[in-house]
Motif scaffolding. Sequence first.
Motif, PDB file in Angstrom:
ATOM      1  N   HIS A 182       2.410   9.035   5.698  1.00 15.33           N
ATOM      2  CA  HIS A 182       3.308   9.769   6.594  1.00 15.33           C
ATOM      3  C   HIS A 182       4.679   9.103   6.485  1.00 15.33           C
ATOM      4  CE1 HIS A 182      -0.770  10.268   8.178  1.00 15.33           C
ATOM      5  NE2 HIS A 182      -0.396  11.444   8.622  1.00 15.33           N
ATOM      6  N   LEU A 183       5.641   9.818   5.980  1.00 17.90           N
ATOM      7  CA  LEU A 183       6.953   9.221   5.698  1.00 17.90           C
ATOM      8  C   LEU A 183       7.954   9.575   6.780  1.00 17.90           C
ATOM      9  CD1 LEU A 183       7.241   9.810   1.842  1.00 17.90           C
ATOM     10  CD2 LEU A 183       6.368   7.796   3.065  1.00 17.90           C
ATOM     11  N   TRP A 184       8.695   8.554   7.201  1.00 19.42           N
ATOM     12  CA  TRP A 184       9.688   8.723   8.258  1.00 19.42           C
ATOM     13  C   TRP A 184      11.074   8.936   7.670  1.00 19.42           C
ATOM     14  CZ3 TRP A 184      10.407  10.245  12.856  1.00 19.42           C
ATOM     15  CH2 TRP A 184      11.609   9.974  13.523  1.00 19.42           C
ATOM     16  N   ASN A 185      11.729  10.005   8.098  1.00 19.41           N
ATOM     17  CA  ASN A 185      13.149  10.252   7.877  1.00 19.41           C
ATOM     18  C   ASN A 185      13.590  10.017   6.433  1.00 19.41           C
ATOM     19  OD1 ASN A 185      15.729  10.980   8.591  1.00 19.41           O
ATOM     20  ND2 ASN A 185      15.818   9.691  10.394  1.00 19.41           N
ATOM     21  N   ARG A 186      14.522   9.115   6.210  1.00 12.13           N
ATOM     22  CA  ARG A 186      15.110   9.018   4.875  1.00 12.13           C
ATOM     23  C   ARG A 186      14.102   8.560   3.824  1.00 12.13           C
ATOM     24  NH1 ARG A 186      19.817   4.846   4.536  1.00 12.13           N
ATOM     25  NH2 ARG A 186      20.353   5.543   6.628  1.00 12.13           N
ATOM     26  N   LYS A 234      11.709  10.058   3.008  1.00 14.77           N
ATOM     27  CA  LYS A 234      11.357  11.265   2.249  1.00 14.77           C
ATOM     28  C   LYS A 234      12.293  11.506   1.078  1.00 14.77           C
ATOM     29  CE  LYS A 234       8.959  13.584   6.049  1.00 14.77           C
ATOM     30  NZ  LYS A 234       8.451  14.863   6.571  1.00 14.77           N
ATOM     31  N   GLY A 284       1.721   8.860  -0.073  1.00  9.50           N
ATOM     32  CA  GLY A 284       0.453   8.529  -0.701  1.00  9.50           C
ATOM     33  C   GLY A 284      -0.491   9.718  -0.703  1.00  9.50           C
ATOM     34  N   ALA A 285      -1.317   9.785  -1.738  1.00  5.10           N
ATOM     35  CA  ALA A 285      -2.261  10.896  -1.871  1.00  5.10           C
ATOM     36  C   ALA A 285      -3.651  10.516  -1.388  1.00  5.10           C
ATOM     37  CB  ALA A 285      -2.330  11.327  -3.332  1.00  5.10           C
ATOM     38  N   GLU A 286      -3.839   9.247  -1.063  1.00  4.21           N
ATOM     39  CA  GLU A 286      -5.161   8.769  -0.638  1.00  4.21           C
ATOM     40  C   GLU A 286      -5.112   8.356   0.819  1.00  4.21           C
ATOM     41  OE1 GLU A 286      -7.822   8.839  -2.548  1.00  4.21           O
ATOM     42  OE2 GLU A 286      -6.607   9.667  -4.198  1.00  4.21           O
ATOM     43  N   PRO A 287      -6.195   8.608   1.558  1.00  9.00           N
ATOM     44  CA  PRO A 287      -6.200   8.202   2.975  1.00  9.00           C
ATOM     45  C   PRO A 287      -6.120   6.692   3.137  1.00  9.00           C
ATOM     46  CG  PRO A 287      -8.357   9.079   2.323  1.00  9.00           C
ATOM     47  CD  PRO A 287      -7.446   9.273   1.155  1.00  9.00           C
ATOM     48  N   TYR A 298       4.732   4.537  10.658  1.00  9.07           N
ATOM     49  CA  TYR A 298       4.699   5.913  11.188  1.00  9.07           C
ATOM     50  C   TYR A 298       3.292   6.523  11.121  1.00  9.07           C
ATOM     51  CZ  TYR A 298       6.461  10.832  11.640  1.00  9.07           C
ATOM     52  OH  TYR A 298       6.715  12.130  12.015  1.00  9.07           O
ATOM     53  N   GLU A 324       1.581   6.868  14.399  1.00 13.43           N
ATOM     54  CA  GLU A 324       1.985   7.895  15.376  1.00 13.43           C
ATOM     55  C   GLU A 324       1.035   9.100  15.334  1.00 13.43           C
ATOM     56  OE1 GLU A 324       5.211   7.797  17.160  1.00 13.43           O
ATOM     57  OE2 GLU A 324       5.554   5.766  16.439  1.00 13.43           O
ATOM     58  N   PHE A 325       0.176   9.132  14.327  1.00 10.70           N
ATOM     59  CA  PHE A 325      -0.769  10.242  14.178  1.00 10.70           C
ATOM     60  C   PHE A 325      -2.145   9.732  14.586  1.00 10.70           C
ATOM     61  CE2 PHE A 325       2.930  10.871  11.755  1.00 10.70           C
ATOM     62  CZ  PHE A 325       3.226  12.205  11.954  1.00 10.70           C
ATOM     63  N   GLU A 361      -4.853  10.771  14.420  1.00  8.42           N
ATOM     64  CA  GLU A 361      -5.899  11.049  13.439  1.00  8.42           C
ATOM     65  C   GLU A 361      -6.128   9.863  12.500  1.00  8.42           C
ATOM     66  OE1 GLU A 361      -3.233  12.945  14.072  1.00  8.42           O
ATOM     67  OE2 GLU A 361      -3.802  15.071  14.257  1.00  8.42           O
ATOM     68  N   VAL A 362      -5.079   9.060  12.259  1.00  9.53           N
ATOM     69  CA  VAL A 362      -5.207   7.978  11.274  1.00  9.53           C
ATOM     70  C   VAL A 362      -6.073   6.835  11.805  1.00  9.53           C
ATOM     71  CG1 VAL A 362      -3.998   6.391   9.742  1.00  9.53           C
ATOM     72  CG2 VAL A 362      -3.027   8.663  10.190  1.00  9.53           C
ATOM     73  N   ARG A 419      -4.359  16.825  21.123  1.00 11.55           N
ATOM     74  CA  ARG A 419      -3.861  17.302  19.830  1.00 11.55           C
ATOM     75  C   ARG A 419      -4.242  18.759  19.610  1.00 11.55           C
ATOM     76  NH1 ARG A 419      -0.057  15.123  17.201  1.00 11.55           N
ATOM     77  NH2 ARG A 419      -0.774  13.805  15.521  1.00 11.55           N
ATOM     78  N   SER A 471      13.405  14.226  13.612  1.00 10.76           N
ATOM     79  CA  SER A 471      14.583  13.915  12.790  1.00 10.76           C
ATOM     80  C   SER A 471      14.829  15.199  12.006  1.00 10.76           C
ATOM     81  CB  SER A 471      14.313  12.736  11.834  1.00 10.76           C
ATOM     82  OG  SER A 471      13.557  13.167  10.707  1.00 10.76           O
ATOM     83  N   VAL A 500      14.137  15.811   9.189  1.00 11.35           N
ATOM     84  CA  VAL A 500      13.032  16.079   8.241  1.00 11.35           C
ATOM     85  C   VAL A 500      11.670  15.690   8.805  1.00 11.35           C
ATOM     86  CG1 VAL A 500      14.492  15.907   6.192  1.00 11.35           C
ATOM     87  CG2 VAL A 500      13.406  13.834   7.110  1.00 11.35           C
ATOM     88  N   ASN A 501      11.603  15.406  10.114  1.00  9.93           N
ATOM     89  CA  ASN A 501      10.305  15.016  10.682  1.00  9.93           C
ATOM     90  C   ASN A 501       9.918  15.942  11.827  1.00  9.93           C
ATOM     91  OD1 ASN A 501      11.403  12.049   9.674  1.00  9.93           O
ATOM     92  ND2 ASN A 501       9.199  12.348   9.450  1.00  9.93           N
ATOM     93  N   ARG A 547      -1.170  15.127   8.068  1.00 11.45           N
ATOM     94  CA  ARG A 547      -1.781  15.252   6.736  1.00 11.45           C
ATOM     95  C   ARG A 547      -3.265  15.576   6.889  1.00 11.45           C
ATOM     96  NH1 ARG A 547       0.504  12.300   2.515  1.00 11.45           N
ATOM     97  NH2 ARG A 547      -0.975  13.503   1.305  1.00 11.45           N
TER      98      ARG A 547
END
Lengths: 269, 269
Positions: free
Chosen positions: A116-120, A122, A128-131, A148, A151-152, A154-155, B157, B253, B255-256, B263
């Motif tokens: 999960h990528l934050w702001n810049r 991106k 990442g493609a793997e959990p 970040y 913040e989910f 689910e992770v 959620r 943001s 982009v967020n 994911r």
Amino acid sequence: MTVRVVCAQLDPVLLDLPGNLARAADAVATAVGRGADIVVLPELVTSGYLLDSTDEAMSVAITPDDARLAAWRAPLRGTGSLVVGGICERGEDGRLYNSAVLLDAGGVVAVYRKTHLWNREKRFFTPGAEPAPVLDTAFGRIGILVCYDLEFPEVPRTLALAGADLLLAPTNWSELPRPAGEQPPQVLNARMAARANHVFVAVCDRTGTERGQRWTGGTAVIDPEGWVLALPDEDGYAIADLVVESARNRQTSTVNHVLGDRRPDLYRL
Amino acid sequence: MTVRVVCAQLDPVLLDLPGNLARAADAVATAVGRGADIVVLPELVTSGYLLDSTDEAMSVAITPDDARLAAWRAPLRGTGSLVVGGICERGEDGRLYNSAVLLDAGGVVAVYRKTHLWNREKRFFTPGAEPAPVLDTAFGRIGILVCYDLEFPEVPRTLALAGADLLLAPTNWSELPRPAGEQPPQVLNARMAARANHVFVAVCDRTGTERGQRWTGGTAVIDPEGWVLALPDEDGYAIADLVVESARNRQTSTVNHVLGDRRPDLYRL
């Protein structure tokens, strides 16, 4: 089994790869000297965070098997101890990742690329493609995630369901406004991730300011009820001894269980 | 649209169905007098919580269309306001449910049967078979859940993904030990549910002691960043004016996005 976790809250210098590698290596040595079984370093500790472009990020990118990371592994020799920390990773595919590497004295144990990528981030990182992984180690079952990701909900939930006792989270938490007397919201969030899943959580955050951005210094080691066990001392080290297997007793009453009481049939996620 | 939410933190008397109905009706009248668009009452406000057996629970069970609930609806007449509160429900199937009923002046708008049961509730309540609902009302999109449901991050959620602006949670939170200066962990958890999903959360808890069990009095109205907007005043009323649509801007943001950055392909739930 009692496991000593030491989080080394540092203040990396943006774009100073050699200096950051050396400061982190010193911190690992100090942590191991203070009895660490597991050392946690901040996110992007080798590069600094507020990179501005692909070119800047590429200039401080390394691979997880970069020879210079031997300086982090040297203090681990003869101990079995582990270190996890964030790097700006140049992948074998030529892409850049915001990664956490887990090392032991012998080499690379695991690499996790932030999903999960934050702001810049991106702009120049590939998600990442793997959990986020759970690793069976001599110090318990360790889940790794980055900033970040936390913040989910689910992770951490996914990691707990996969058997994690302890989550290690390198972070770079932006300082957010908050009412007087309140902990940073990211710390509260990490505490509630611990509580919701009955896992230990060790967050290693950073201090300082980069390009006008102030960092939170929110490092904390948190127990499975969500209480803070350790905050950084005056040198920036948060040290806690964890009975890691205690996280596995997720029974909260004779008939309740943190994970077993879930109703996945009713969730629309 | 600004919506006034009033949580009426009461101290129901165990097994005193007529008295509890009357006290709740008084509280609804007071809340509406203070401008409530939405009144929130505690969990099991008609029965008390620490029921000991199916027989006890059956003795105070009512149906959502029980004529006596007209006393809750009377103060709503001519207002469009809503009230949600917990009842010990006798289902048409003869089973008992720990339910939240949402009423307007005209009658029953919705019934939600708690889907995660805590401790002795499992002795006499049947868990709900339907997920917590989101209702499109004149006061925004309202999600309803009950107490222990909140401990499962999947529930808020799911409600946020279904479009909720505001979660209403009748609770009976057991008082837990906590370090000095800390909020009750259930309050922190509710705050982080708000923050993780960028929704308003209105929790109506209870006070008092039943059969030796002390209650937390953790009523709070919480904003989508997880900050507390209102706690109970000396009379037990927590009052907050919410711009409910503001919950819908989940962009954090350029982009967020709180939900869009998920994911789901990587979650194993």
